[in-house]
Design a protein around this motif. Structure first.
Motif, PDB file in Angstrom:
ATOM      1  N   ASP A 196      -8.249  -2.833  -3.097  1.00  0.00           N
ATOM      2  CA  ASP A 196      -7.318  -1.726  -2.866  1.00  0.00           C
ATOM      3  C   ASP A 196      -6.186  -1.674  -3.890  1.00  0.00           C
ATOM      4  O   ASP A 196      -5.756  -0.583  -4.291  1.00  0.00           O
ATOM      5  CB  ASP A 196      -6.686  -1.852  -1.474  1.00  0.00           C
TER       6      ASP A 196
ATOM      7  N   ASP B  91      -2.491   5.406   0.246  1.00  0.00           N
ATOM      8  CA  ASP B  91      -3.569   5.668   1.194  1.00  0.00           C
ATOM      9  C   ASP B  91      -3.158   5.076   2.534  1.00  0.00           C
ATOM     10  O   ASP B  91      -3.256   3.873   2.758  1.00  0.00           O
ATOM     11  CB  ASP B  91      -4.864   5.030   0.688  1.00  0.00           C
ATOM     12  N   GLU B  92      -2.673   5.929   3.435  1.00  0.00           N
ATOM     13  CA  GLU B  92      -2.169   5.461   4.718  1.00  0.00           C
ATOM     14  C   GLU B  92      -3.265   4.847   5.578  1.00  0.00           C
ATOM     15  O   GLU B  92      -3.024   3.886   6.316  1.00  0.00           O
ATOM     16  CB  GLU B  92      -1.483   6.606   5.471  1.00  0.00           C
ATOM     17  N   ASP B  93      -4.475   5.355   5.484  1.00  0.00           N
ATOM     18  CA  ASP B  93      -5.580   4.784   6.261  1.00  0.00           C
ATOM     19  C   ASP B  93      -5.863   3.353   5.818  1.00  0.00           C
ATOM     20  O   ASP B  93      -6.063   2.462   6.654  1.00  0.00           O
ATOM     21  CB  ASP B  93      -6.842   5.634   6.108  1.00  0.00           C
ATOM     22  N   LYS B  94      -5.873   3.126   4.516  1.00  0.00           N
ATOM     23  CA  LYS B  94      -6.090   1.768   4.010  1.00  0.00           C
ATOM     24  C   LYS B  94      -4.933   0.855   4.393  1.00  0.00           C
ATOM     25  O   LYS B  94      -5.135  -0.317   4.717  1.00  0.00           O
ATOM     26  CB  LYS B  94      -6.265   1.791   2.489  1.00  0.00           C
TER      27      LYS B  94
ATOM     28  N   ASN C  94      -3.618  -4.084  10.310  1.00  0.00           N
ATOM     29  CA  ASN C  94      -4.246  -4.599  11.532  1.00  0.00           C
ATOM     30  C   ASN C  94      -5.015  -5.887  11.282  1.00  0.00           C
ATOM     31  O   ASN C  94      -4.941  -6.842  12.065  1.00  0.00           O
ATOM     32  CB  ASN C  94      -5.175  -3.528  12.120  1.00  0.00           C
TER      33      ASN C  94
ATOM     34  N   ASN D  35      -3.025   1.053   7.058  1.00  0.00           N
ATOM     35  CA  ASN D  35      -3.141   0.729   8.477  1.00  0.00           C
ATOM     36  C   ASN D  35      -4.269  -0.258   8.735  1.00  0.00           C
ATOM     37  O   ASN D  35      -4.141  -1.176   9.556  1.00  0.00           O
ATOM     38  CB  ASN D  35      -3.361   2.001   9.296  1.00  0.00           C
ATOM     39  N   LEU D  36      -5.383  -0.066   8.041  1.00  0.00           N
ATOM     40  CA  LEU D  36      -6.514  -0.980   8.208  1.00  0.00           C
ATOM     41  C   LEU D  36      -6.131  -2.386   7.786  1.00  0.00           C
ATOM     42  O   LEU D  36      -6.400  -3.364   8.509  1.00  0.00           O
ATOM     43  CB  LEU D  36      -7.714  -0.487   7.388  1.00  0.00           C
TER      44      LEU D  36
ATOM     45  N   TRP E 142       0.838  -1.202   0.000  1.00  0.00           N
ATOM     46  CA  TRP E 142       0.000   0.000   0.000  1.00  0.00           C
ATOM     47  C   TRP E 142       0.871   1.249   0.000  1.00  0.00           C
ATOM     48  O   TRP E 142       0.539   2.236  -0.653  1.00  0.00           O
ATOM     49  CB  TRP E 142      -0.905  -0.009   1.231  1.00  0.00           C
ATOM     50  N   ARG E 143       1.972   1.191   0.722  1.00  0.00           N
ATOM     51  CA  ARG E 143       2.778   2.394   0.916  1.00  0.00           C
ATOM     52  C   ARG E 143       3.713   2.680  -0.252  1.00  0.00           C
ATOM     53  O   ARG E 143       4.185   3.811  -0.403  1.00  0.00           O
ATOM     54  CB  ARG E 143       3.553   2.279   2.229  1.00  0.00           C
TER      55      ARG E 143
END
Length: 339
Positions: free
Chosen positions: A317, A158-161, A167, A163-164, A147-148
């Protein structure tokens, strides 16, 4: 002559290789550099790993000693200058598994079986206490590199995606691959393995590039071997070697397969991110060419029922590596100066 070149000359002189002929060898994705050294004594390999670029030869020496103590063919460390980052290593030759199999396809099964036997042997060895764990939390963080970095190159990070996903994936890794009870070399594949047919048993497999070894799950290096980013490994070979490992290690097949595919997804997601980063930050665009193969392995892993909880989010994503996306990644080669 640069200061470092002069330091290498002094190192070789002190090691008894004064005046030896030096020729470059292929490097890897790190800041390490390799040369073949030829002199009256025979041949050796020089590892040049400058500490000023974040390299440290001490883990290599430590893991080498561990592997060799178990009768495995890690190269002997013939001389070392830890402070400057120089090692003189036994030369195990040029017969990389990838080259041997490319020259004769009939060797694929016996070579991969020998490599699997190395893992079976190594996984019976107690892991030293000072070896760091490749834990579910760390693995989830590494997988989120897709993602990063990959998503950053293909579209917009998308940092929120990230992190989600991190987790949710950590929970899945805790469920299916929580153990860190064997030594994993982490880059155990056909371009880091050498065929040494004159030796016997597990010693017939020469080992390279294991300085980043950690304590991890026993399925991890088998995934590295059989889902190789640099060459297509037939699924028939993959299935045969998994069966061989299970039969000779005594693990439960269904539990092992679940762990294998969850770790396969972890590894392939990490590689997507790492290869994108190697291009966009380090200027190594040729790694982008491996991404479609890695994506194919990822889809294979996601098809396993154990991956059902994260399958949809990964595919929603992350875009598939179309030619347009691959070109976009290459257009950004060496354009991102900070990590």
């Amino acid at each position: 002559m640069t200061d470092r070149s002069a330091a290498i000359d002094m190192f070789l002189e002190n090691a008894g290789w004064q005046g030896a002929i030096r020729s470059p060898l292929a490097g890897d994705a790190s800041n390490r550099r390799y040369e073949r050294i030829a002199g009256p004594q025979g041949k050796a390999v020089l590892m040049d790993a400058p500490s000023t670029k974040g390299e440290d030869v001490r883990p290599f020496i430590s893991i080498t000693n561990l592997l060799r103590s178990q009768g495995l063919s890690a190269p002997e460390v013939m001389a070392a200058d830890v402070e400057n980052g120089f090692l003189l290593l036994e030369d195990l030759g040029d017969d990389l598994f990838a080259r041997v199999v490319a020259a004769d396809e009939t060797t694929e099964t016996p070579l991969y079986e020998a490599a699997t036997d190395v893992l079976i042997s190594l996984h019976s060895v107690e892991v030293p206490e000072d070896i760091a764990p490749y834990s579910p939390a760390f693995m989830a963080e590494m997988a989120a590199l897709a993602w990063r970095w990959y998503l950053r190159g293909a579209e917009v990070a998308d940092e929120d995606k990230a992190n989600l996903f991190q987790n949710r994936f950590e929970q899945l890794l805790q469920q299916h691959a929580p153990l860190c009870d064997v030594l994993i070399q982490r880059d155990y594949h056909a371009e880091n393995l050498l065929w040494l047919p004159d030796r016997e048993g597990v010693a017939r497999v020469g080992l390279l590039d294991y300085q980043d070894a950690m304590a991890g799950h026993r399925a991890y290096d088998l995934v590295s071997l059989l889902q190789d980013a640099r060459r297509d490994v037939p699924q028939t070979t993959e299935h045969r070697m998994i069966a061989h490992y299970v039969e000779h290690s005594g693990v439960d097949m269904q539990e092992f397969l679940a762990a294998y595919h969850v770790l396969g997804a972890q590894r392939n997601l990490r590689i997507l991110g790492v290869f994108a980063r190697l291009c966009m930050h380090f200027g190594k665009a040729h790694y982008v060419d491996f991404i479609p193969r890695v994506w194919g392995y990822l889809l294979r892993d996601l098809a396993h029922p154990a991956l059902e909880p994260i399958r949809d989010v990964v595919l929603q994503d992350l875009p598939a590596p179309s030619s347009d996306i691959l070109n976009r990644l290459k257009e950004k080669c060496a354009t991102i100066p900070t990590l």
